[in-house]
Design an enzyme around this catalytic site. Structure first.
Site, PDB file in Angstrom:
ATOM      1  N   LYS A 204       0.864  -1.187   0.000  1.00  0.00           N
ATOM      2  CA  LYS A 204       0.000   0.000   0.000  1.00  0.00           C
ATOM      3  C   LYS A 204       0.898   1.234   0.000  1.00  0.00           C
ATOM      4  CE  LYS A 204      -2.850   2.579   3.338  1.00  0.00           C
ATOM      5  NZ  LYS A 204      -3.950   2.491   4.307  1.00  0.00           N
ATOM      6  N   LYS A 206       1.018   5.251   0.768  1.00  0.00           N
ATOM      7  CA  LYS A 206       0.377   6.448   1.305  1.00  0.00           C
ATOM      8  C   LYS A 206       0.577   7.564   0.294  1.00  0.00           C
ATOM      9  CE  LYS A 206      -1.528   7.004   4.150  1.00  0.00           C
ATOM     10  NZ  LYS A 206      -2.932   7.121   4.474  1.00  0.00           N
ATOM     11  N   ASP A 234      -3.554   5.206  -1.158  1.00  0.00           N
ATOM     12  CA  ASP A 234      -4.463   5.904  -0.229  1.00  0.00           C
ATOM     13  C   ASP A 234      -4.063   7.372  -0.114  1.00  0.00           C
ATOM     14  OD1 ASP A 234      -5.953   6.860   1.874  1.00  0.00           O
ATOM     15  OD2 ASP A 234      -4.932   5.668   3.410  1.00  0.00           O
ATOM     16  N   ASN A 236      -5.815   9.738   1.135  1.00  0.00           N
ATOM     17  CA  ASN A 236      -6.508  10.402   2.252  1.00  0.00           C
ATOM     18  C   ASN A 236      -7.334  11.605   1.805  1.00  0.00           C
ATOM     19  OD1 ASN A 236      -3.918   9.296   4.220  1.00  0.00           O
ATOM     20  ND2 ASN A 236      -6.011   9.036   4.934  1.00  0.00           N
ATOM     21  N   GLU A 259      -8.155   3.594  -1.967  1.00  0.00           N
ATOM     22  CA  GLU A 259      -8.584   3.930  -0.604  1.00  0.00           C
ATOM     23  C   GLU A 259      -8.753   5.446  -0.473  1.00  0.00           C
ATOM     24  OE1 GLU A 259      -6.266   1.754   2.290  1.00  0.00           O
ATOM     25  OE2 GLU A 259      -6.430   3.392   3.730  1.00  0.00           O
ATOM     26  N   ASN A 282     -11.166   4.433   5.384  1.00  0.00           N
ATOM     27  CA  ASN A 282     -11.044   4.498   6.842  1.00  0.00           C
ATOM     28  C   ASN A 282     -11.221   5.951   7.296  1.00  0.00           C
ATOM     29  OD1 ASN A 282      -7.856   4.409   5.904  1.00  0.00           O
ATOM     30  ND2 ASN A 282      -8.216   5.917   7.506  1.00  0.00           N
ATOM     31  N   ASP A 306     -10.670  -0.850  12.348  1.00  0.00           N
ATOM     32  CA  ASP A 306      -9.551  -0.491  13.223  1.00  0.00           C
ATOM     33  C   ASP A 306     -10.090  -0.526  14.638  1.00  0.00           C
ATOM     34  OD1 ASP A 306      -7.718   0.818  14.871  1.00  0.00           O
ATOM     35  OD2 ASP A 306      -6.994   2.101  13.249  1.00  0.00           O
ATOM     36  N   HIS A 333      -7.065  -1.048   8.970  1.00  0.00           N
ATOM     37  CA  HIS A 333      -6.305   0.202   8.979  1.00  0.00           C
ATOM     38  C   HIS A 333      -5.267   0.186  10.096  1.00  0.00           C
ATOM     39  CE1 HIS A 333      -6.155   4.328  10.888  1.00  0.00           C
ATOM     40  NE2 HIS A 333      -5.858   4.668   9.658  1.00  0.00           N
ATOM     41  N   ASN A 335      -2.294   2.884  12.358  1.00  0.00           N
ATOM     42  CA  ASN A 335      -1.540   4.106  12.644  1.00  0.00           C
ATOM     43  C   ASN A 335      -0.231   3.659  13.275  1.00  0.00           C
ATOM     44  OD1 ASN A 335      -4.423   5.955  13.242  1.00  0.00           O
ATOM     45  ND2 ASN A 335      -2.706   6.793  12.124  1.00  0.00           N
TER      46      ASN A 335
END
Ligand code: GKR
Ligand code: MG
Length: 437
Positions: A204, A206, A234, A236, A259, A282, A306, A333, A335
């Site tokens: 994946k 970011k 992803d 965001n 995502e 997410n 999550d 998900h 962090n």
């Protein structure tokens, strides 16, 4: 000096064997590299809070959650409220937490730096207590947490290699051991080192950092370098609807899912109508009250669970059931986190039949010598972790490690995750806007 929170039943109070006698919450900080995302860049330290729950009978359970100051204040309220409750009474624990938070409001500090809003506060605060209670229940009954969650359906849990654009190091510290990744070649090199080191079978990226076409080029470069590996990106919510559709079209034969390309359930639904790629989130389905609207609008195909914000492990199983009923896929998900969270994620994934995707983890970005569980607890093999077999979570607290990371928390002075503020120190023109492209 300590900044721990400790609450205990008053001396002389009779506390049953399975009732909660005391709770210790220790904020910790661990080193984190300068990972870039659409709201800024990770600071030199990531914060977590470690929960130790002890019963009248002397059993101790562990939990891990965000370490932001406001979240700690809420954890303190909740800890006080669950004292005396039975570790087997999950409904009672949830009621106590919800009631305590309704009585006193604390604003701010969800620990996700602007990338998730609107999560249910009560579920977020409940989570580490739920995990600690399950750890204790497992220890009392002599079974792993995965058995308490319905039994494992897989003995090994696959994780994805979570790639980040990054600087060569924090500006104050020089190059770190990963080096820079600021273009497709850097990302492919990072992926290669993750695959060599951990054996990950899914990747994946970011995104939301560079112009969308540059990030699409990185995905195409990954596809060329690793033809068989499922890929995800992803950003965001950094892309407009039209940009999302255009990039989805460019990557339609390359991604297993896209995502959070854009902002909000309505825009996600529009993107979904205009692309064949499955959409995951997410950001926009992060609490039970978001589910009905997401279904009504047809916004997503996959939800990333999550347990840290879905109310712990049992409520994450509830989410899994709802997802199954809605025909959604389920992924996981993450962090920046430590070993207690990794153990909880592994037990949950092992006991969740519909979790068909490799789970996210930030684990490779953490120093091996910084944790609150015993060194060597986890060994990735083929990108997967074996589910711990010992009772409860199956991890031991490393008290020296905890003490060291607590001291680091005190010394580092960070009390709230602030990726945007940290980025602005180096690029004052940086703005946290979404969608950006
Ligand atoms: O660690 O920068 C990060 C991630 O961007 C994280 O904060 C996100 O919540 O990994 C997360 C995601 O999938 O959105
Ligand atoms: Mg995400």
């Amino acid at each position: 000096m300590s900044e721990e929170i400790f609450v205990a039943a008053p001396a002389g109070t009779a506390v049953g064997d399975n009732a909660i006698r005391d709770i210790r919450i220790t904020p910790v900080a661990f080193a984190d590299p300068p990972l870039l995302n659409t709201v800024g860049v990770h600071e030199p330290f990531a914060l977590r809070a470690i929960v130790q729950m002890r019963t009248g009978g002397g059993a101790v359970g562990l939990g891990e959650t965000y370490g932001d100051a406001a979240h700690l204040a809420r954890l303190a309220l909740a800890a006080e409220a669950v004292l005396g409750g039975d570790v087997f009474a999950a409904n009672d624990m949830r009621t106590r937490v919800a009631r305590a938070l309704a009585q006193r409001s604390v604003t701010g500090g969800h620990g996700m730096s602007g990338m998730v809003t609107g999560t249910s506060t009560a579920d977020r605060v409940l989570s580490p207590f739920d995990v600690a209670a399950l750890d204790i229940r497992g220890k009392i009954l002599g079974v792993p947490v995965s058995e308490l969650l319905g039994g494992r359906v897989r003995g090994r849990v696959p994780f994805s290699g979570y790639l980040f654009y990054k600087w060569e190091g924090h500006p104050s510290a020089g190059a770190d051991r990963w080096g820079p990744a600021l273009n497709p070649e850097g990302i492919v090199e990072q992926a290669r080192s993750f695959i060599n080191g951990y054996g990950f079978g899914a990747l994946k990226l970011k995104g939301g950092v560079f112009a969308p076409d540059e990030e699409a080029a990185a995905m195409l470069a990954l596809r060329e370098a690793f033809p068989e590996v499922p890929l995800r990106i992803d950003p965001n919510g950094a892309w407009s609807v039209d940009t999302s559709v255009r990039i989805a079209d460019r990557l339609k034969d390359v991604l297993e899912y896209l995502e959070d390309p854009t902002v909000g359930l309505e825009a996600m639904a529009e993107v979904r109508r205009r692309t064949s790629l499955p959409l995951a989130t997410n950001m926009w389905v992060v609490a039970f009250e978001h589910i009905a609207e997401a279904v009504r609008l047809g916004s997503i195909d996959i939800v990333l669970s999550d347990h840290h914000f879905w109310g712990g492990l049992e409520r994450s199983k509830l989410l899994a059931g709802i997802s199954e009923a809605m025909g959604w896929g389920l992924s996981m998900h993450s962090n920046s986190h430590l070993g207690i969270s990794l153990a909880a994620m592994t037990h949950l994934a092992a006991a969740t039949p519909v979790l068909d995707y490799a789970c996210d983890t930030h684990w490779p970005w953490k120093r091996e010598d910084e944790d609150v569980v015993a060194p060597g607890t986890f060994a990735f093999d083929g990108g997967a972790l074996a589910v711990p077999n010992d009772p409860g979570l199956g991890v031991e607290l490393d008290t020296e490690g905890l003490e060291r990371l607590h001291r680091q928390y005190i010394d580092c002075g960070i009390r709230e995750r602030d990726d945007t503020g940290y980025m602005k120190r180096f690029d004052p023109s940086f703005e946290n806007t979404a969608p950006r492209w």
